[in-house]
Scaffold this active site. Structure first.
Site, PDB file in Angstrom:
ATOM      1  N   ASN A 141      48.446  -8.957  97.019  1.00 12.59           N
ATOM      2  CA  ASN A 141      49.301  -9.924  96.336  1.00 12.59           C
ATOM      3  C   ASN A 141      50.768  -9.507  96.255  1.00 12.59           C
ATOM      4  O   ASN A 141      51.641 -10.359  96.071  1.00 12.59           O
ATOM      5  CB  ASN A 141      48.776 -10.163  94.913  1.00 12.59           C
ATOM      6  CG  ASN A 141      47.376 -10.724  94.905  1.00 12.59           C
ATOM      7  OD1 ASN A 141      46.949 -11.352  95.858  1.00 12.59           O
ATOM      8  ND2 ASN A 141      46.649 -10.485  93.827  1.00 12.59           N
ATOM      9  N   TYR A 145      46.182  -9.682  87.882  1.00  9.02           N
ATOM     10  CA  TYR A 145      46.293 -10.607  88.999  1.00  9.02           C
ATOM     11  C   TYR A 145      47.646 -11.321  88.965  1.00  9.02           C
ATOM     12  O   TYR A 145      48.382 -11.359  89.950  1.00  9.02           O
ATOM     13  CB  TYR A 145      45.155 -11.633  88.950  1.00  9.02           C
ATOM     14  CG  TYR A 145      45.362 -12.791  89.887  1.00  9.02           C
ATOM     15  CD1 TYR A 145      45.150 -12.645  91.255  1.00  9.02           C
ATOM     16  CD2 TYR A 145      45.789 -14.033  89.408  1.00  9.02           C
ATOM     17  CE1 TYR A 145      45.363 -13.705  92.122  1.00  9.02           C
ATOM     18  CE2 TYR A 145      45.998 -15.093  90.269  1.00  9.02           C
ATOM     19  CZ  TYR A 145      45.784 -14.922  91.615  1.00  9.02           C
ATOM     20  OH  TYR A 145      46.006 -15.973  92.475  1.00  9.02           O
TER      21      TYR A 145
END
Length: 335
Positions: free
Chosen positions: A98, A148
């Protein structure tokens, strides 16, 4: 052969990173049906449907150099990054997929002076939580509450830092809870599909279990989101518009989703609601989140076209088509 797209621009060659993940597969399908020449960058070339170009990503070679070589060789008009890590709660995996991967992609484009548009799929969880009934627009604070969300935000910020220095053409699409066919079984709806399908085949009622999270989210059809990605690759109206939120502007609960899917299946069912677990996962910090899609309507002429019942019916009708991956490879929010 060059084809004029949507608003008259001539962007026909797309390099798609993450085209074998849940949302990436829907993006690949939409780009292809629009006449785009798509090359999929993946570590799993066998997972790419026949008829599409493939550029294999090798784990042992530096990402930056591989991306630069691919972009130099293929000369795409647009590069779409639909790759990312969602379900495995491992800080190093989240950071690699990410943050580091989009950073390496942007650096590669800067290295070769690419003029392609970079469309990066971000996450609604890059924002902080807001109280009911407030909608999240692009000016809302970027205060993620999960690892996240933090890794996604760091990836977005690195892309913008590199883009400013290298004058890259970048737009970030922040996805609000993509749902659709062939979701990972790590996802609540993916598990529900499996449970309902087993019950249907066994000729018995389905017993469905979910946690009482008391959350409301903005659930968007993956086909609608793929349409927005297509429009982002070709629109000439995105100059100075770095971030666009993609959602329906409507909220639903996990219970709404599970019950709606069970009703669409026609399988007899019962739902057990359990107390929420202690601690928090990637999205437990926020009890309410919906998108304000005003900018997407203005700059992409886009809005979500499907209703939640239509989407849930489609999910059930297409259950079993393709192989959902246990670990999703796209930055699309789920339950």
């Amino acid at each position: 052969m060059t084809q004029e797209c949507l608003d008259g621009t001539l962007r026909t060659k797309v390099l798609l990173i993450g085209g074998t993940g849940f949302l990436g597969r829907h993006v690949l399908d939409r780009l292809s049906t629009a006449g785009m020449e798509v090359t999929v960058v993946t570590r799993r070339p066998a997972a790419v449907p026949a008829g599409h170009g493939v550029a294999e990503l090798h784990d042992r070679a530096p990402r930056r150099a591989q991306f630069a070589s691919m972009i130099n060789r293929l000369a795409p008009d647009s590069v779409v990054n639909a790759a990312g890590e969602i379900w495995r709660n491992d800080a190093s995996l989240l950071r690699a997929a990410n943050t580091e991967l989009p950073e390496q992609l942007a650096l590669a484009m800067a290295d070769i002076g690419s003029t392609a548009r970079l469309v990066h799929l971000g996450s609604s969880l890059e924002y902080g939580p807001l109280p009911h009934p407030q909608a999240t627009d692009e000016s809302c604070p970027e205060e993620p509450r999960s690892e996240y969300g933090r890794t996604k935000l760091r990836g977005t910020r690195r892309i913008f830092e590199i883009a400013r220095k290298a004058s890259l053409d970048v737009v970030v699409l922040r996805i609000f809870n993509a749902i659709g066919s062939n979701m990972s079984p790590a996802n609540l709806l993916g598990r529900t599909v499996q449970t309902l399908d087993r019950a249907r085949r066994d000729g018995r009622p389905a017993r469905l279990t979910l946690f009482d999270l008391r959350q409301h989210r903005d659930y968007a059809d993956a086909r609608d989101l793929a349409e927005a990605v297509l429009r982002s690759t070709v629109s000439r109206r995105l100059a100075g518009v770095p971030v666009l939120n993609l959602g329906t502007g409507r909220a639903g609960s996990a219970y709404d989703l599970v019950r709606g899917l069970a009703l669409a299946s026609g399988v007899e069912f019962a739902i057990d609601v359990l107390p929420a677990p202690e601690g928090g996962g990637r999205s437990l910090a926020a009890g309410w989140q919906i998108a304000d899609p005003t900018l997407a309507r203005r700059h992409l002429d886009w809005s979500a076209a499907r209703t939640l019942p239509e989407t849930l019916s489609w999910i059930w009708q297409t259950a079993g088509e393709g192989q959902a991956q246990p670990v999703a490879g796209c930055p699309a929010e789920g339950t």
